[in-house]
Design an enzyme around this catalytic site. Sequence first.
Site, PDB file in Angstrom:
ATOM      1  N   ASP A  47       0.838  -1.206   0.000  1.00  0.00           N
ATOM      2  CA  ASP A  47       0.000   0.000   0.000  1.00  0.00           C
ATOM      3  C   ASP A  47       0.872   1.254   0.000  1.00  0.00           C
ATOM      4  O   ASP A  47       2.065   1.209  -0.336  1.00  0.00           O
ATOM      5  CB  ASP A  47      -0.951  -0.078   1.218  1.00  0.00           C
ATOM      6  N   ARG A  53      -6.654  15.917   3.366  1.00  0.00           N
ATOM      7  CA  ARG A  53      -5.551  14.985   3.625  1.00  0.00           C
ATOM      8  C   ARG A  53      -4.239  15.532   3.053  1.00  0.00           C
ATOM      9  O   ARG A  53      -3.483  14.825   2.414  1.00  0.00           O
ATOM     10  CB  ARG A  53      -5.851  13.599   3.050  1.00  0.00           C
ATOM     11  N   LYS A  82      -3.769  -1.028  -6.833  1.00  0.00           N
ATOM     12  CA  LYS A  82      -4.825  -0.467  -5.984  1.00  0.00           C
ATOM     13  C   LYS A  82      -4.853   1.029  -6.265  1.00  0.00           C
ATOM     14  O   LYS A  82      -3.894   1.730  -5.954  1.00  0.00           O
ATOM     15  CB  LYS A  82      -4.495  -0.751  -4.513  1.00  0.00           C
ATOM     16  N   TRP A  83      -5.921   1.517  -6.880  1.00  0.00           N
ATOM     17  CA  TRP A  83      -6.021   2.917  -7.336  1.00  0.00           C
ATOM     18  C   TRP A  83      -6.816   3.706  -6.297  1.00  0.00           C
ATOM     19  O   TRP A  83      -8.028   3.559  -6.185  1.00  0.00           O
ATOM     20  CB  TRP A  83      -6.722   2.949  -8.697  1.00  0.00           C
ATOM     21  N   ASP A  84      -6.098   4.559  -5.582  1.00  0.00           N
ATOM     22  CA  ASP A  84      -6.723   5.318  -4.495  1.00  0.00           C
ATOM     23  C   ASP A  84      -7.057   6.737  -4.963  1.00  0.00           C
ATOM     24  O   ASP A  84      -6.555   7.210  -6.001  1.00  0.00           O
ATOM     25  CB  ASP A  84      -5.732   5.374  -3.316  1.00  0.00           C
ATOM     26  N   ASN A 104      -7.996  10.178  -2.509  1.00  0.00           N
ATOM     27  CA  ASN A 104      -8.343  10.506  -1.126  1.00  0.00           C
ATOM     28  C   ASN A 104      -8.777  11.945  -0.888  1.00  0.00           C
ATOM     29  O   ASN A 104      -8.532  12.494   0.186  1.00  0.00           O
ATOM     30  CB  ASN A 104      -7.162  10.160  -0.219  1.00  0.00           C
ATOM     31  N   CYS A 158     -10.261   2.040  -5.180  1.00  0.00           N
ATOM     32  CA  CYS A 158     -10.219   2.185  -3.721  1.00  0.00           C
ATOM     33  C   CYS A 158     -10.929   3.465  -3.297  1.00  0.00           C
ATOM     34  O   CYS A 158     -11.996   3.428  -2.711  1.00  0.00           O
ATOM     35  CB  CYS A 158      -8.784   2.175  -3.226  1.00  0.00           C
ATOM     36  N   ASP A 184     -13.034   1.685   4.304  1.00  0.00           N
ATOM     37  CA  ASP A 184     -11.849   1.646   5.166  1.00  0.00           C
ATOM     38  C   ASP A 184     -12.207   1.076   6.529  1.00  0.00           C
ATOM     39  O   ASP A 184     -11.336   0.798   7.339  1.00  0.00           O
ATOM     40  CB  ASP A 184     -11.264   3.054   5.323  1.00  0.00           C
TER      41      ASP A 184
END
Length: 733
Positions: free
Chosen positions: A356, A436, A470-472, A474, A520, A542
């Site tokens: 991650d 964030r 894993k394509w986040d 945020n 994600c 999450d």
Amino acid sequence: MMDFKKLIVFISIFTITLPTAEANSIRLNTRDLSLCLHIDEDGLLFLSYFGKKLKDTADYYNQVKTPIYLDYALKNEAYPAAGGRTFREPALQITHSDGDINTELVYKRSEYKYINENTEAVIVYLEDRKFPLEVKLYYKAFKQENVFTMSSEIINKEPKEIVLHNYYSFYLPVNANKYYLTQFYGSAAKEMSVEEHALTHGMKSIQSRKGVRTTHTENPSFLLSLNSPLEENSGEIIGGALAWSGNFKLNFELDEFNTLYLSAGINSYASEYHLLPDKSFYTPEMIFTYSVNGAGDISRNFHDWARKEGGLYNSHEIRPIVLNSWEGVYFSFDEEKLKKIIDGAAEIGVEMFVLDDGWFGNNFPRNNAKMGLGDWQVNKEKLPNGINGIADYTVSKGLKFGLWIEPEMVNPQSDLAKKHPDWIVKAEGRTVPLIRNQWLLDLCNPKVQDFIFQTFEQVLKLSDNISYIKWDANRHAQSIGSSWLPSNKQSHFWVEYIQGLYKVYERIRQKYPNIMIQACSSGGGRVDYGSLKYHNEFWASDNTDAYQRAFIQYGTNLIYPAIATGADVSNNPNRHTKRIIPFKFRVDMAMTGRMGFEMQPEDLDSSQRALAKEAVINYKKVRDIIQEGDLYRISSPYDKSGYYSIMYVTKDKKRAIFYAFCLDYNGIAITPTFKLNGLSDTKRYLIKELNSAKSILGANEKNIAGDSLIKEGININLRNSYESIVLYLESKD
Ligand code: DGJ
């Protein structure tokens, strides 16, 4: 079933002129449903019927006459535009090239299209009475799944630019006595909460204005129960889901005649769209279905459609068991620590290790969420042998390797932010609020699209052994502005961002069809059929608290299939909720979706490790039932019984997997009974409890008639909070 040859003849008749009184209907059928359109004498298009399949010769269109209360409103319009006699929320609202704000769409012709054995389509051509403004309505019918889709194309044939104010994909009038809407709400780490209420007169809207991570709070999907509240196995229900990852809006407008008008599509909030001459605007697809047998059928229809008709990427592939590093180590790792995790994962039987956040950035090392985002070079201190070092090690242990990225975003403290301030979404002269500690990149800009595509490529080049990304994402979009879009087209931002994202996904899928990609978006932020078309799975939330996952996954799986629902076992106490839950309950809950882990396996004691291994072996044996089978919900976590219970059954009803979770203590005397309604009443089933050394079930290892399991049910000694049971059922019949 209606003879489609006849329909073609019908359609070819009215491709020439306006339809005659006899040839004024269009019908599209699935296996069990019909959708019928009707054109009146004045050329207006109405939806005359949507529901259970009509017989071939039914005179359904005779039911619909332009209503006598024409002075008050038209009834049952199929795609009304603002202007003319329309009072309600218009599907389409335009300012024409000369400033006229009225549009009156009339029917021109329609085309029937045979797509394949399972899919047929009708394109209905409409045109404004005054301007050469054309609208095409695309209706598709997926026969076996009983699913329809609808979208539109708006074509500007006027001499000058026009402005689109409303441009919905979907419009559906519904007539019943009462309407009960089931909608999804929530927040980050509490997604897809379910709530039902009776609709009252006026307008109810569900929408997102967040631009990115649009599905944490609301979801662009719904269930509408007609006449009585939602039931699992009975009642007339319409379900809908919009395939769009940006701002969306679903409207439920109950008018003075008690007709409910559903409209859905891109949210027109701050999104006026300037359409140049000879250009088309395509709206995203709305997927919708209907059943007289309750919510269970609706979910199964959606799941089948997603798995068979491209709603979910590569849905024919069984999903691997993943161990993701996030909750195990967060940003704090080095090669040695990761190798230990991989060793532990290999011992348990995990098939994919995903590294991650935290693996990149050198000038601005990504050791926390404050810096480094955008600088996709391997952090040399943490990983001196590069990604290759750790990916090779993973593969040498028999696992596949996956890597996390968040390519749409950038920290102010990064090389990228300093190099390309023009790529950041911001309104000139205004501060962009950080979320964030990060900004959003302007995906309207083709250079940014290239950058994101190239980032994906470069990351893949870090090792030949990367099989999964894993394509986040945020943060949301706020205080938006694009230095790429001209000043008079800033309102295109919300739409063009997502169109830009889809262009990147398209390029990626063209070139890398076999890489697994997880949507994600902070967990649960991009759970929609627009995104799933390109993704193999999504991270459902999450929140990995297994008790709360009962609610989150119950809601999610009302619309989206288990094969795509990332569900991981994590440590006690839970990171978000601080709840302490027995390991078995956490494992059993993860097994209801795409099973995974988020931990350092060395945190497990020996009995937990043994159970993890056993559960992984079991999951591998039964996952085809979970990922490809039919979902039957037996007890809802919302019904206050204190139990959550579901089962998956193979299409031939020969194998099934059943789960029950005790969410709340119900007193000393109660042992619940569950009716296993997904089974066949003509088969016998051998029952075997899984994930338990000592079975708590009287019926364990017994061969019992499906008829009895369906009607009498199965009584289980499941009384204490956080107790759970998993049963495997197999029939030789
Ligand atoms: C949010 C995701 O949902 C988590 O799983 C994790 O990937 C973090 N971002 C990493 O920053």
